[in-house]
Design an enzyme around this catalytic site. Sequence first.
Site, PDB file in Angstrom:
ATOM      1  N   PRO A  53       0.813  -1.228   0.000  1.00 31.42           N
ATOM      2  CA  PRO A  53       0.000   0.000   0.000  1.00 31.42           C
ATOM      3  C   PRO A  53       0.844   1.275   0.000  1.00 31.42           C
ATOM      4  CG  PRO A  53       0.063  -0.919   2.198  1.00 31.42           C
ATOM      5  CD  PRO A  53       0.817  -1.880   1.307  1.00 31.42           C
ATOM      6  N   CYS A  54       1.547   1.496  -1.096  1.00 33.67           N
ATOM      7  CA  CYS A  54       2.440   2.660  -1.216  1.00 33.67           C
ATOM      8  C   CYS A  54       1.708   3.975  -1.003  1.00 33.67           C
ATOM      9  CB  CYS A  54       3.112   2.660  -2.582  1.00 33.67           C
ATOM     10  SG  CYS A  54       4.111   1.203  -2.909  1.00 33.67           S
ATOM     11  N   HIS A  55       0.415   4.003  -1.284  1.00 31.20           N
ATOM     12  CA  HIS A  55      -0.357   5.239  -1.142  1.00 31.20           C
ATOM     13  C   HIS A  55      -0.447   5.694   0.312  1.00 31.20           C
ATOM     14  CE1 HIS A  55      -3.297   2.038  -0.463  1.00 31.20           C
ATOM     15  NE2 HIS A  55      -3.981   2.922   0.245  1.00 31.20           N
TER      16      HIS A  55
END
Length: 104
Positions: A53-55
């Site tokens: 979940p880079c966001h």
Amino acid sequence: MTSDFRLQVLAVVRRIPSGRVATYGDVAAATGHPRAYRAVGNILRACPDPAVPCHRVVGASGALGGYGGDLSLKRALLRAEGLEMSVGRVRRFGQVRWASREPG
């Protein structure tokens, strides 16, 4: 940085719970390399794995930062997790900031 560092970064980011955010510096510190926040950004920018979940990784002030150049997508993903957003920042940043020592 080595590929071991890359794997550490991705492991830390996977632990950030939905509805929470961490900074690039938080992720770097959790790997034991607190000054490597730019390397964290480079790793996340090149990460094609949707399981990471880079966001949920933002700038030190709660600013959205990068996300492959699609800030509207990053904003939408964070909103879908219940986070409140202003134009370019996470609202209530101090309250939704995740510390790596928290249970994931």
